[in-house]
Scaffold this motif. Structure first.
Motif, PDB file in Angstrom:
ATOM      1  N   LEU A 157     -89.452  47.741  13.562  1.00  0.00           N
ATOM      2  CA  LEU A 157     -90.029  47.941  14.822  1.00  0.00           C
ATOM      3  C   LEU A 157     -90.629  49.384  15.187  1.00  0.00           C
ATOM      4  CD1 LEU A 157     -86.932  46.447  16.723  1.00  0.00           C
ATOM      5  CD2 LEU A 157     -89.014  45.272  16.159  1.00  0.00           C
ATOM      6  N   LEU A 158     -90.251  50.486  14.391  1.00  0.00           N
ATOM      7  CA  LEU A 158     -90.982  51.652  14.534  1.00  0.00           C
ATOM      8  C   LEU A 158     -92.428  51.818  14.032  1.00  0.00           C
ATOM      9  CD1 LEU A 158     -88.006  54.158  14.212  1.00  0.00           C
ATOM     10  CD2 LEU A 158     -89.102  53.394  16.551  1.00  0.00           C
ATOM     11  N   PHE A 159     -92.327  51.218  12.763  1.00  0.00           N
ATOM     12  CA  PHE A 159     -93.556  51.346  12.054  1.00  0.00           C
ATOM     13  C   PHE A 159     -94.441  50.073  11.872  1.00  0.00           C
ATOM     14  CE2 PHE A 159     -90.464  54.643  10.564  1.00  0.00           C
ATOM     15  CZ  PHE A 159     -91.354  55.993  11.113  1.00  0.00           C
ATOM     16  N   GLY A 160     -93.873  48.966  12.218  1.00  0.00           N
ATOM     17  CA  GLY A 160     -94.807  47.757  12.141  1.00  0.00           C
ATOM     18  C   GLY A 160     -94.899  47.156  10.681  1.00  0.00           C
ATOM     19  N   ARG A 161     -96.260  46.654  10.670  1.00  0.00           N
ATOM     20  CA  ARG A 161     -96.702  46.264   9.212  1.00  0.00           C
ATOM     21  C   ARG A 161     -96.614  47.176   8.214  1.00  0.00           C
ATOM     22  NH1 ARG A 161    -102.783  44.075   8.056  1.00  0.00           N
ATOM     23  NH2 ARG A 161    -103.069  46.438   8.576  1.00  0.00           N
TER      24      ARG A 161
END
Length: 181
Positions: A157-161
């Motif tokens: 959720l913090l760093f995405g892809r």
């Protein structure tokens, strides 16, 4: 065997499964409760069952397959990690190909529990209760996998892809570590 010693063995055997679960959690955008439950159950079961299987398999039969076990585990982990990293670059979300279900999950569970098979063979020549040790290993692995999915989900959720690409590369590194060490 003391419970502390059994717990430490379980903790060390659960690290590969923990890493895979962190990777799975990092790729989830939705709720990861069922993924955590599914993965911890499957990984915990295989970490419980493999030492028992190794215990009964014994050293003789394992010698015939041991030259290949590291290659098989390494290939499975490297392939799944590479595919995960590539898919996460193509898709908006890296959970477009869910490796937390079906054959992919079973392959990961087997690949990460091959070292537990060897522990079972080693225990066969000692005076240790394999059921006691396997139970501790299974429970510890379940707990570590639950933590891993939730920890990975938070990172995702913090760093995405980018967390998904990194997670795929971590699984590849685990596969290479098995092969090279």
């Amino acid at each position: 065997m003391s419970i502390v010693y059994a717990f430490l063995i379980g903790l060390s055997l659960s690290m590969d499964a923990f890493s895979v679960c962190v990777s799975a959690g990092a790729c989830r955008r939705d709720s990861c409760f069922y993924v955590a439950l599914r993965m911890s159950s499957i990984f915990g079961f295989f970490q419980f069952a493999m030492p028992i299987f190794g215990y009964f398999l014994g050293c003789y039969a394992l010698r015939k397959f041991s030259p290949y076990d590291e290659w098989i585990a390494s290939f499975i982990l490297f392939f799944v990690g590479l595919k995960m990293a590539i898919d996460s670059r193509k898709a908006q979300q890296c959970d477009s190909k869910d490796f937390t279900k079906g054959v992919a999950l079973l392959a990961l569970a087997i690949a990460t529990s091959i070292d537990a098979l060897s522990v079972g063979v080693g225990v066969a020549v000692t005076n240790v209760s394999i059921i006691f040790l396997s139970s501790i290993i299974g429970v510890v692995t379940m707990g570590m996998c639950l933590l891993g999915v939730y920890f990975g989900h938070t990172l995702g959720l913090l760093f995405g892809r980018f967390a998904c690409i990194f997670s795929g590369l971590v699984i590849c590194a685990i596969g290479l570590k098995i092969l090279l060490l």
